[in-house]
Scaffold this motif. Structure first.
Motif, mmCIF file in Angstrom:
data_model
loop_
_atom_site.group_PDB
_atom_site.id
_atom_site.type_symbol
_atom_site.label_atom_id
_atom_site.label_comp_id
_atom_site.label_asym_id
_atom_site.label_seq_id
_atom_site.Cartn_x
_atom_site.Cartn_y
_atom_site.Cartn_z
ATOM 1 N N TYR A 188 -7.155 -1.815 -9.090
ATOM 2 C CA TYR A 188 -6.384 -2.857 -8.412
ATOM 3 C C TYR A 188 -7.092 -3.251 -7.133
ATOM 4 C CZ TYR A 188 -2.212 -5.670 -7.815
ATOM 5 O OH TYR A 188 -1.349 -6.738 -7.722
ATOM 6 N N PRO A 189 -7.105 -4.544 -6.810
ATOM 7 C CA PRO A 189 -7.901 -5.034 -5.675
ATOM 8 C C PRO A 189 -7.218 -4.812 -4.324
ATOM 9 C CG PRO A 189 -7.540 -6.751 -7.352
ATOM 10 C CD PRO A 189 -6.555 -5.668 -7.595
ATOM 11 N N VAL A 190 -7.472 -3.662 -3.732
ATOM 12 C CA VAL A 190 -6.960 -3.324 -2.403
ATOM 13 C C VAL A 190 -8.158 -3.065 -1.498
ATOM 14 C CG1 VAL A 190 -5.567 -1.711 -1.055
ATOM 15 C CG2 VAL A 190 -4.846 -2.357 -3.363
ATOM 16 N N TYR A 191 -8.156 -3.696 -0.344
ATOM 17 C CA TYR A 191 -9.299 -3.632 0.576
ATOM 18 C C TYR A 191 -8.813 -3.084 1.911
ATOM 19 C CZ TYR A 191 -11.317 -6.276 -3.150
ATOM 20 O OH TYR A 191 -11.750 -6.651 -4.400
ATOM 21 N N TYR A 206 11.081 3.835 -5.683
ATOM 22 C CA TYR A 206 11.197 3.034 -6.908
ATOM 23 C C TYR A 206 12.668 2.835 -7.261
ATOM 24 C CZ TYR A 206 10.794 1.777 -11.853
ATOM 25 O OH TYR A 206 10.907 1.150 -13.065
ATOM 26 N N TRP A 207 13.004 1.579 -7.600
ATOM 27 C CA TRP A 207 14.358 1.234 -8.036
ATOM 28 C C TRP A 207 14.337 0.959 -9.544
ATOM 29 C CZ3 TRP A 207 17.653 -2.320 -4.463
ATOM 30 C CH2 TRP A 207 17.395 -2.037 -3.126
ATOM 31 N N TRP A 208 15.308 1.519 -10.250
ATOM 32 C CA TRP A 208 15.493 1.139 -11.651
ATOM 33 C C TRP A 208 16.706 0.225 -11.761
ATOM 34 C CZ3 TRP A 208 13.129 0.501 -15.994
ATOM 35 C CH2 TRP A 208 13.882 0.177 -17.123
ATOM 36 N N GLY A 252 3.925 -4.644 -7.671
ATOM 37 C CA GLY A 252 5.142 -4.058 -7.117
ATOM 38 C C GLY A 252 4.870 -2.893 -6.191
ATOM 39 N N ALA A 253 3.813 -2.128 -6.481
ATOM 40 C CA ALA A 253 3.463 -1.003 -5.607
ATOM 41 C C ALA A 253 3.047 -1.477 -4.230
ATOM 42 C CB ALA A 253 2.345 -0.176 -6.244
ATOM 43 N N TYR A 254 2.566 -2.711 -4.130
ATOM 44 C CA TYR A 254 2.158 -3.289 -2.846
ATOM 45 C C TYR A 254 3.071 -4.455 -2.463
ATOM 46 C CZ TYR A 254 -1.978 -0.392 -3.145
ATOM 47 O OH TYR A 254 -2.828 0.690 -3.219
ATOM 48 N N SER A 255 4.343 -4.316 -2.805
ATOM 49 C CA SER A 255 5.381 -5.260 -2.425
ATOM 50 C C SER A 255 6.322 -4.579 -1.440
ATOM 51 C CB SER A 255 6.174 -5.720 -3.654
ATOM 52 O OG SER A 255 5.346 -6.384 -4.575
ATOM 53 N N PRO A 256 7.182 -5.352 -0.781
ATOM 54 C CA PRO A 256 8.122 -4.714 0.155
ATOM 55 C C PRO A 256 9.022 -3.693 -0.519
ATOM 56 C CG PRO A 256 8.002 -7.074 0.545
ATOM 57 C CD PRO A 256 7.244 -6.817 -0.724
ATOM 58 N N LYS A 313 3.743 6.388 -8.615
ATOM 59 C CA LYS A 313 3.285 7.491 -7.770
ATOM 60 C C LYS A 313 2.440 6.991 -6.597
ATOM 61 C CE LYS A 313 3.586 11.402 -10.940
ATOM 62 N NZ LYS A 313 4.300 12.274 -9.994
ATOM 63 N N LEU A 314 1.650 5.950 -6.842
ATOM 64 C CA LEU A 314 0.898 5.341 -5.749
ATOM 65 C C LEU A 314 1.843 4.802 -4.696
ATOM 66 C CD1 LEU A 314 -1.710 4.240 -4.459
ATOM 67 C CD2 LEU A 314 -1.458 2.221 -5.927
ATOM 68 N N ARG A 315 2.936 4.204 -5.144
ATOM 69 C CA ARG A 315 3.929 3.703 -4.198
ATOM 70 C C ARG A 315 4.446 4.829 -3.300
ATOM 71 N NH1 ARG A 315 5.993 -1.009 -2.007
ATOM 72 N NH2 ARG A 315 8.007 -0.525 -1.086
ATOM 73 N N TYR A 316 4.815 5.942 -3.901
ATOM 74 C CA TYR A 316 5.332 7.065 -3.121
ATOM 75 C C TYR A 316 4.262 7.602 -2.174
ATOM 76 C CZ TYR A 316 9.852 7.325 -5.375
ATOM 77 O OH TYR A 316 11.137 7.047 -5.784
#
Length: 847
Positions: A617-620, A233-235, A482-486, A518-521
């Protein structure tokens, strides 16, 4: 010069080792005026040189001049030359004139979707690429206020991409700039070709889009892997933070348990008043940062990477600390106090800026640079040289060739070839739902030019006139995207009402933001493994659906969804909720797909309308997938030995190649390791195999703390690891079995065997129903505090505890819960409480 770490390595895996592949110049035919080079099976270079002088130097686009050997067949009967590969056949009628429809034809090979091309053939169905910036974009439109105060709108336009439904693409590099052989920054030089010279690259691929991207990067260079920390994560915020405020900011992230990896300090790191520079500045603002080196040490001690914003266009002025040295080196007497203009193409000037400003700051602790070029599009001295393109090249190569750290630069898109400088800043878009709706398409489509790494302004940058508060629902949904972005990065305009510090919001929004981070990590091991595949194959982590299904119309029609790596499809929520739930429409391709939010295994080849609560969130996930995650305890990405959790999803067999390297050096081409993990289901038995890790890299740990999680299932009857019985834990909320492998020796491999009862899979949506009911039940008392529950209603609220306390009765307990949930409206009707509370509850659970 750059220090090189070497290690002996032999890796047999899906990850390629380009260093061991035999190389060739690819030239298959040459005469007085023509030269043909086979770059790959699907890419041919075609040169016409009236004076017979061909170009062997790298260009901005044709960066590589050495290629893996291709099995190309060449025939020459004296009048005609035919070049045949597995993807195309080129026919050239010998002559001394330029390429034209009279002397050159390329057609598809047998087995490739048909195409035919001649010089002058128009391409009709380009799939688009990307654009330099989304400044002033509101969704797919540009909106701005003109000098007369009128609000103007026009459609946005993306640059053409490398891919097209035509099945071919021609890149004309006849006037493209070349590069010299400088070992630090290969410098720009103009072509000296005779008038009328042609330098074409033809890519023929039919419907093999991924193959076309691989061919393009074979010619134009690989897409580098970002440092591992960049996937955290970037601030970022445009705000005149003082050092004290930055320290408070970091303390707050820690106090609120929100991981952060990169701190972006916008332009206020330097003096911005008129007497000291304004927009462009190169000297630390000691009013806010009295001891910059100590400040950078403070950040480093807290494992934070830091980047500073640069707006270089105004050059170097007399009040800058480094002005005297730079003036003298560029032929200016410092006593004159004459401005040193910014000239991107001036090698002496650029080297002076690095030597006297940027390199010393890098040594003090600046990790990399945010190069925010917004002014003149082209260089003031070299005609048609893009400032954006060229500065991206210089800054990236300077770091690559003089630093031990893995090179990274944060910048705007400069054009074809900029994928080699991997991370883009998409610009100052609006804080609107239209922006969020456009971002998934924009991000995935950029992969059509290899430019797949973007760091968007989460939530948008600037507000539309009249918007005076942050739309918390929009911001939360943007965060989840953002969690599912590059790259996951927050940013905002320098406005009081756009303060996005998470602890300024209500508790529910704060929790949702924390969960997204946290999901991103948690997902970083999967993302990082996909980043290696991007490097090897040229296919970005966020990519359009048509890469996998080029002959299916839905793959083009459903523009807002995308593949996130090889195993996931994301269909972002891009509209506000009604009664607490947002509707999405998703096309799922062939096979079966596991909806992570609900725990439902869905059939493919169908379009679904689904509802999503704010914490869904819609993740398949592709059925049977094996996906590596970080354990929940991981809150930073600096360690090579961070604990792992390997998820195995229902629906079939699966495998995954877990990729690892040092994380922040530039030796990953040859110094890396891969662990293949397989799962196989047969009847009631599940086998999970970890093959011995292959390869090596700097500071590679010999052991890892690893667990395995089996999703959407009843408890097993028996679990063994390497033939020995072991204990397991069970997560009622996820209906997941967790087997802790402890301190796992990566060199030895591991085998886990589980025997389940008949029909143990629970991928029917019960996970989502339980979650929605328990959450709504907890909030119901806020609507009706005097609630006294009856038998049916009350026992549903403790389903998790029942599964925990009565493990042998799990099947029966789940059956009972499902039966009650199917009759929930009737059950609620019989529950004593006001009618308003009943209506609220039914909506709260999504019925």
């Amino acid at each position: 010069m750059k220090k090189i770490f070497t290690a002996c390595l032999t890796v047999l895996s899906v990850f390629s080792l380009s260093a061991t592949t035999p190389q060739t110049d690819g030239i298959v035919y040459k005469d007085k005026t023509k030269r043909f080079t086979v770059v790959s099976d699907g890419l041919v270079r075609m040169e016409y040189a009236p004076d017979g002088k061909f170009n062997d130097a790298p260009s901005f686009i044709g960066y590589n001049r050495s290629y893996p050997k291709t099995d190309a067949k060449v025939t020459d009967d004296g009048k005609n030359v035919t070049i045949t590969t597995s993807k195309l056949t080129l026919n050239y009628k010998k002559c001394n004139s330029p390429f034209s429809a009279d002397n050159l034809t390329i057609v598809s090979a047998e087995g490739v979707k048909p195409f035919e091309w001649k010089p002058g053939t128009p391409q009709k169905m380009n799939l688009e690429g990307t654009t330099r910036t989304l400044d002033w974009w509101n969704g797919d439109e540009l909106q701005w206020e003109n000098r007369e105060g009128e609000w103007c709108t026009r459609p946005g336009k993306l640059d053409p991409g490398v891919l097209a439904r035509d099945g071919w693409t021609l890149i004309d590099d006849s006037r493209g700039f070349l590069l010299d052989d400088d070992p630090v920054i290969p410098w720009v030089k103009k072509r000296k070709s005779k008038k009328g010279a042609q330098d074409f690259y033809f890519i023929g691929y039919g419907s093999d889009y991924k193959g076309a991207l691989k061919d393009f990067t074979t010619l134009s260079g690989k897409i580098p892997i970002l440092p591992r920390y960049a996937f955290g994560y970037w601030w970022s915020r445009w705000w005149a933070y003082s050092e004290h405020e930055v320290r408070q900011l970091i303390d707050n992230f820690k106090s609120y348990d929100i991981p952060v990896e990169v701190l972006v300090i916008d332009m206020d790191w330097h003096y911005t008043d008129a007497e000291h520079g304004g927009w462009t500045g190169w000297t630390w603002n000691r009013r806010l940062f009295p001891e910059p080196e100590k400040f950078l040490n403070y950040l480093r001690d807290r494992n934070l990477k830091v980047t500073l914003n640069l707006h270089p266009a105004s050059g170097i002025k007399k009040f800058e600390q480094a002005y005297p040295q730079i003036a003298r080196e560029n032929g200016v007497d410092p006593k004159t106090e004459k401005d040193i203009p910014w000239v991107s193409s001036d090698r002496t000037f650029i080297n002076s800026v690095f030597d006297h400003i940027l390199d010393p700051m890098t040594k003090e602790g600046v990790s990399f640079w945010w190069l925010d070029w917004q002014q003149s599009l082209y260089d003031s001295k070299m005609d048609s040289l893009s400032n954006t393109w060229w500065l991206n090249h210089t800054f990236f190569n300077k770091m690559k060739n003089t630093s031990d750290a893995r090179p990274i630069i944060f910048h705007r898109w400069g054009g074809l070839g900029n994928h080699r400088y991997q991370l883009g800043f998409s610009g100052d878009s609006y804080t609107t739902w239209k922006t969020l709706e456009y971002m998934p398409y924009f991000t995935s489509t950029a992969s059509n030019v290899g430019y797949g790494y973007w760091g968007h302004d989460i939530g948008g940058f600037r507000a539309l006139p009249g918007d005076s508060i942050i739309d918390l629902e929009l911001y939360t949904r943007f965060f989840q995207f953002g969690a599912y972005s590059p790259v996951m990065r927050t940013h905002s305009d320098k406005k009081v009402h756009l303060n996005k510090e998470p602890w300024n919001f209500d508790r529910e929004t704060l929790n949702l933001i924390r969960d997204a981070v946290k999901l991103r990590y948690r997902n970083v091991p999967y993302i990082y493994s996909m980043a290696r595949k991007t490097y090897d194959d040229g296919v970005s982590i966020c990519r359009p659906m048509y890469y996998e299904y080029p002959e299916t119309e839905e793959a083009y029609d459903y523009k807002g969804q995308y593949y996130f790596g090889d195993n996931m499809i994301v269909a972002p929520v891009v509209s506000p909720a009604v009664d607490g739930y947002s509707k999405i429409k998703v096309w799922l391709p062939e096979g079966k797909w596991y909806e992570e939010s609900s725990g439902t295994l869905l059939d493919g080849n169908r379009v679904y309308e689904r509802t999503m609560a704010m914490d869904e969130y819609p993740v398949y996930i592709k059925a049977g997938s094996v996906i590596p995650h970080h354990a929940a305890s991981v809150d930073n990405l600096r360690s090579n030995s961070a604990p792992l959790s390997i998820s195995v999803y229902p629906g079939g067999d699966g495998e995954f190649d877990l990729y690892e390297d040092f994380g922040d050096d530039d030796n990953y081409a040859d110094n890396f390791a891969v662990t293949k993990i397989r799962s196989h289901r047969e009847g009631n038995t599940l086998d999970i195999t970890f093959e011995p890790r292959k390869g090596s890299y700097r500071e590679m740990p010999s052991k890892r703390d690893v667990d395995v999680k089996i999703h959407a299932t009843l408890q097993p009857e028996k679990v063994t690891v390497d033939g020995m019985p072991v204990e397991y834990t069970y997560s009622p909320e996820e209906l997941a079995v967790v087997v802790d492998l402890g301190d796992y020796d990566c060199a030895k491999g591991k085998r886990i065997n589980m025997v389940f009862p008949e029909n143990a899979d629970e991928a029917d949506g019960t996970i989502g129903s339980m979650h929605r009911f328990v959450k709504a039940f907890g909030k119901l008392k806020d609507k009706y505090a005097e609630l006294e529950v009856n038998e049916d209603f009350g026992t549903m609220s403790v389903i998790y505890e029942m599964l925990e306390y009565y493990p042998t009765e799990s099947r029966e307990r789940l059956f009972t819960f499902r039966d009650k949930f199917s009759r929930l409206k009737d059950i609620v009707a019989g529950q004593p409480m006001p009618e308003s509370a009943r209506k609220w509850f039914v909506k709260a659970v999504g019925l």
